[in-house]
Enzyme design. Sequence first.
Site, PDB file in Angstrom:
ATOM      1  N   GLU A  74     -21.816  13.205  -4.305  1.00 41.91           N
ATOM      2  CA  GLU A  74     -23.121  12.594  -4.046  1.00 41.91           C
ATOM      3  C   GLU A  74     -23.624  12.925  -2.653  1.00 41.91           C
ATOM      4  OE1 GLU A  74     -22.144   8.570  -5.139  1.00 41.91           O
ATOM      5  OE2 GLU A  74     -21.835   9.469  -7.123  1.00 41.91           O
TER       6      GLU A  74
ATOM      7  N   ASN B 252      -7.626  10.152   6.341  1.00 47.66           N
ATOM      8  CA  ASN B 252      -6.732   9.468   5.402  1.00 47.66           C
ATOM      9  C   ASN B 252      -5.350   9.247   6.023  1.00 47.66           C
ATOM     10  OD1 ASN B 252      -8.854   9.638   3.617  1.00 47.66           O
ATOM     11  ND2 ASN B 252      -8.158  11.595   2.803  1.00 47.66           N
TER      12      ASN B 252
ATOM     13  N   ALA C 273     -14.022  17.012  -5.271  1.00 47.14           N
ATOM     14  CA  ALA C 273     -13.208  17.995  -4.555  1.00 47.14           C
ATOM     15  C   ALA C 273     -12.161  18.637  -5.471  1.00 47.14           C
ATOM     16  CB  ALA C 273     -12.547  17.339  -3.357  1.00 47.14           C
TER      17      ALA C 273
ATOM     18  N   CYS D  85       6.812   0.151  17.475  1.00 51.92           N
ATOM     19  CA  CYS D  85       6.975  -1.096  18.218  1.00 51.92           C
ATOM     20  C   CYS D  85       5.812  -1.240  19.186  1.00 51.92           C
ATOM     21  CB  CYS D  85       8.302  -1.069  18.974  1.00 51.92           C
ATOM     22  SG  CYS D  85       8.425  -2.392  20.198  1.00 51.92           S
TER      23      CYS D  85
ATOM     24  N   CYS E 227       7.543  -1.273  23.080  1.00 49.98           N
ATOM     25  CA  CYS E 227       8.142  -0.089  23.717  1.00 49.98           C
ATOM     26  C   CYS E 227       7.678   1.218  23.081  1.00 49.98           C
ATOM     27  CB  CYS E 227       9.667  -0.178  23.699  1.00 49.98           C
ATOM     28  SG  CYS E 227      10.391   0.129  22.074  1.00 49.98           S
TER      29      CYS E 227
ATOM     30  N   CYS F 197      11.546  -5.071  16.864  1.00 44.61           N
ATOM     31  CA  CYS F 197      12.321  -3.998  17.489  1.00 44.61           C
ATOM     32  C   CYS F 197      13.472  -4.597  18.310  1.00 44.61           C
ATOM     33  CB  CYS F 197      11.361  -3.233  18.390  1.00 44.61           C
ATOM     34  SG  CYS F 197      12.082  -1.920  19.361  1.00 44.61           S
TER      35      CYS F 197
ATOM     36  N   HIS G 159      -6.640   8.687  11.836  1.00 40.48           N
ATOM     37  CA  HIS G 159      -6.396   7.252  11.663  1.00 40.48           C
ATOM     38  C   HIS G 159      -4.918   6.922  11.543  1.00 40.48           C
ATOM     39  CE1 HIS G 159     -10.785   6.764  10.020  1.00 40.48           C
ATOM     40  NE2 HIS G 159     -10.726   6.827  11.328  1.00 40.48           N
TER      41      HIS G 159
ATOM     42  N   ARG H 296       0.829  -1.213   0.000  1.00 42.93           N
ATOM     43  CA  ARG H 296       0.000   0.000   0.000  1.00 42.93           C
ATOM     44  C   ARG H 296       0.863   1.262   0.000  1.00 42.93           C
ATOM     45  NH1 ARG H 296      -5.412   0.966  -0.208  1.00 42.93           N
ATOM     46  NH2 ARG H 296      -5.483   2.211   1.689  1.00 42.93           N
TER      47      ARG H 296
HETATM   48 ZN   LIG Z   1      10.569  -1.873  21.066  1.00 38.46          ZN
END
Ligand SMILES: [Zn+2]
Length: 255
Positions: free
Chosen positions: A221, A103, A237, A128, A131, A154, A120, A71
Amino acid sequence: MSVIEGKKAKEILKKAEFIAVLTGSGISAESGIPTFRGNDGLWKKFSPEELSSFEGFYRNPAMVTEWYRYRRKIILGTKPNPAHLALADLERIVAEFYLITQNIDRLHQRAGSKKVIELHGNIMENYCMKCGKVFDIEEFDCVYEKFEDHVPRCECGGYIRPNVVWFGEPLPEEAFSEAYKAAVNCEVFISIGTSGAVRPAADLPRYAKYNGAYLIEINPERSYLTDIADLWVKGKAGEVLPQFVEEVKKLKGMK
Ligand SMILES: [Zn+2]
């Protein structure tokens, strides 16, 4: 033809010095980022929950890690579109401005927006789980190369996961509270390319409206927000936002 219709809309935008904006997947889709899976052959057979949930990661961390690498590569190959650029421009002409986004692609920052609240998380960072250490792309790729099983860990031994909000996870508290504050204090709230259905992000335009903001929706819409919006600018947009911002500048006597 004008996109800002009506005397009231014009009067409010002329004076507005505090604008909050919420963007959703529609604005990213216009840059060619598939909303979730698109039609990516190999990945089509997996459900969104398998690829984007804690349980899915726990079951198959290598697969989820690959999915996010894939992605990220797609996203890095795209560019901010005229809508992203227009929002960066809008930020420069009002005293207070917050861009709240659902986004994860960081296209707003690449377009030059400064005050971006990521509800998000974002796909460019990993962290990690044990930690909390954050890895940017280069650091992550460097660690990734070291593990033959494609499950980067990690130094502390913890698994490294993308810094995005998965299904079933709460929104980052600090980001949401900042977004909430912007929503209830702004004069104008603009919702762009979002369905208005995914809560709690979808509550933000409602909070704004109930606290006296003028609510504008930009969407090709109808959505769940259209009925409560004070102004609906119907269109993509990337097509209507540049003109919208130009008209705001004119109202403010900047052109
Ligand atoms: Zn770590």
